[in-house]
Scaffold this active site. Structure first.
Site, PDB file in Angstrom:
ATOM      1  N   ASN A 221       7.913  -7.784   1.369  1.00  0.00           N
ATOM      2  CA  ASN A 221       8.234  -6.391   1.658  1.00  0.00           C
ATOM      3  C   ASN A 221       7.631  -5.905   2.979  1.00  0.00           C
ATOM      4  OD1 ASN A 221       8.773  -3.443   0.958  1.00  0.00           O
ATOM      5  ND2 ASN A 221       6.533  -3.491   1.071  1.00  0.00           N
TER       6      ASN A 221
ATOM      7  N   TYR B  72      14.499  -3.827  16.052  1.00  0.00           N
ATOM      8  CA  TYR B  72      14.353  -3.716  14.600  1.00  0.00           C
ATOM      9  C   TYR B  72      15.552  -4.365  13.913  1.00  0.00           C
ATOM     10  CZ  TYR B  72      14.153  -1.926   9.891  1.00  0.00           C
ATOM     11  OH  TYR B  72      14.138  -1.856   8.517  1.00  0.00           O
TER      12      TYR B  72
ATOM     13  N   VAL C  84      15.702   5.002   3.162  1.00  0.00           N
ATOM     14  CA  VAL C  84      14.853   5.244   1.991  1.00  0.00           C
ATOM     15  C   VAL C  84      13.745   6.197   2.451  1.00  0.00           C
ATOM     16  CG1 VAL C  84      13.455   4.181   0.183  1.00  0.00           C
ATOM     17  CG2 VAL C  84      15.282   2.851   1.275  1.00  0.00           C
TER      18      VAL C  84
ATOM     19  N   THR D 285       0.805  -1.224   0.000  1.00  0.00           N
ATOM     20  CA  THR D 285       0.000   0.000   0.000  1.00  0.00           C
ATOM     21  C   THR D 285       0.837   1.273   0.000  1.00  0.00           C
ATOM     22  OG1 THR D 285      -0.146  -0.134   2.395  1.00  0.00           O
ATOM     23  CG2 THR D 285      -2.015  -1.014   1.153  1.00  0.00           C
ATOM     24  N   ALA D 286       2.136   1.165   0.229  1.00  0.00           N
ATOM     25  CA  ALA D 286       2.965   2.380   0.305  1.00  0.00           C
ATOM     26  C   ALA D 286       4.433   2.024   0.097  1.00  0.00           C
ATOM     27  CB  ALA D 286       2.782   3.042   1.673  1.00  0.00           C
TER      28      ALA D 286
ATOM     29  N   SER E  63      17.867  -5.022   5.089  1.00  0.00           N
ATOM     30  CA  SER E  63      18.215  -3.644   5.459  1.00  0.00           C
ATOM     31  C   SER E  63      19.709  -3.581   5.744  1.00  0.00           C
ATOM     32  CB  SER E  63      17.436  -3.277   6.724  1.00  0.00           C
ATOM     33  OG  SER E  63      17.923  -2.089   7.303  1.00  0.00           O
TER      34      SER E  63
ATOM     35  N   PRO F  23      18.422  -2.242   1.759  1.00  0.00           N
ATOM     36  CA  PRO F  23      18.609  -0.797   1.607  1.00  0.00           C
ATOM     37  C   PRO F  23      19.007  -0.113   2.911  1.00  0.00           C
ATOM     38  CG  PRO F  23      16.336  -1.495   1.071  1.00  0.00           C
ATOM     39  CD  PRO F  23      16.996  -2.592   1.818  1.00  0.00           C
ATOM     40  N   GLY F  24      19.708   1.016   2.763  1.00  0.00           N
ATOM     41  CA  GLY F  24      19.893   1.939   3.880  1.00  0.00           C
ATOM     42  C   GLY F  24      18.663   2.831   3.973  1.00  0.00           C
TER      43      GLY F  24
HETATM   44  C1  8X3 Z   1      15.845   0.858   7.201  1.00  0.00           C
HETATM   45  C2  8X3 Z   1      17.199   1.443   7.293  1.00  0.00           C
HETATM   46  O1  8X3 Z   1      18.866   2.693   8.749  1.00  0.00           O
HETATM   47  O2  8X3 Z   1      16.522   3.057   9.230  1.00  0.00           O
HETATM   48  O3  8X3 Z   1      15.875  -0.511   7.315  1.00  0.00           O
HETATM   49  O4  8X3 Z   1      17.546   0.970   9.805  1.00  0.00           O
HETATM   50  S1  8X3 Z   1      17.515   2.044   8.850  1.00  0.00           S
END
Ligand code: 8X3
Length: 255
Positions: free
Chosen positions: A89, A155, A188, A13-14, A142, A185-186
């Site tokens: 995702n 996280y 985003v 959705t986003a 990530s 990804p870093g």
């Molecule tokens: C997202 C990147 O740096 O906010 O997974 O953990 S960060």
């Protein structure tokens, strides 16, 4: 193959999920889009179908709920069960406090979504892929999958788990020829930080201020690259940051 390929995207959705849906709709994919917000899914389905390139099947549920995931797969129409690509995702960060101040409910939601929910979907979709004789699973990891930053504790742990599970899936699914890739990804610029900071706009905007971050379309572009490799090629793991980010800690901010 005389049909469009089918991609299932969770959390569509986003952000990265939506950008990936839009991207793949232009690349001969029909799409199964899932998320928690039905209205958003309906709107996205309408927009993509009106553009005329892709058929879209939507289903709204929370991947933390195992019975909802089972029901979703059970109720998929037969033709939609030929899933070629699964993009895992759906995921989120909630809170950014030291471990002693973290909220149990935040931890549960992150672990149950980022890890357990991903497992529910993956188990059931990989069974379909095995029946179909091929498939590709792309897990959104990530920079936090290999690095741990201050107050990122749970996280980061969930994203470390995503990388461990990607490696494990690659082994378990090896005899079935199913590809497994992780995209890491870093920062985003999506509503990731608004969710993490629970609507605190100032904190969320500060995350992406003073430099040019990645955008959801950059990651959709990479996902497209990963899934368009020749049949005998698999990208196991790919990490990407914007130029202003060297790793989970080092940034070059101009303001
Ligand atoms: C997202 C990147 O740096 O906010 O997974 O953990 S960060």
């Amino acid at each position: 193959m005389d049909r469009n390929k089918i991609a299932l995207i969770t959390g569509a959705t986003a952000g990265i999920g939506l950008a990936s849906a839009q991207r793949l709709s232009k690349e001969n994919f029909d799409l199964i889009l899932t998320g928690r917000r039905l209205e958003k899914l309906e709107k996205i389905k309408e927009e993509i179908e009106n553009a005329g390139q892709s058929k879209v099947f939507i289903s709204h549920f929370d991947i933390q709920d195992s019975s909802a995931v089972v029901a979703f797969i059970d109720q998929l129409p037969k033709d939609w069960k030929n899933i070629d690509v699964l993009i895992n995702n759906a995921g989120l960060a909630l809170g950014k406090e030291p471990i002693q101040d973290g909220q149990f409910s935040d931890w549960e939601t992150m672990i149950n979504t980022n890890v357990t929910g991903l497992l529910y979907i993956t188990k059931l979709v990989s069974q379909l892929m095995i029946k179909n004789g091929s498939g590709h699973i792309v897990n959104l990891a990530s920079t936090a999958s290999t690095q741990v930053y201050a107050n990122g504790n749970v996280y980061c742990a969930t994203k470390h788990a995503v990388i461990a599970l990607s490696k494990a899936m690659r082994i378990d699914l090896l005899p079935h020829g199913i590809k497994v890739s992780a995209v890491s990804p870093g920062a985003v610029d999506t509503d990731f930080s608004m969710v993490r900071f629970k609507g605190d706009k100032e904190k969320a905007e500060a995350t992406y201020a003073g430099y040019k971050p990645l955008y959801a379309e950059d990651i959709a572009d990479l996902i497209s690259y990963v899934i368009h490799q020749p049949a005998h090629v698999n990208i196991n793991d790919i990490e990407v940051t914007c130029v202003a980010q060297a790793n989970a800690w080092n940034w070059h901010k101009t303001s």
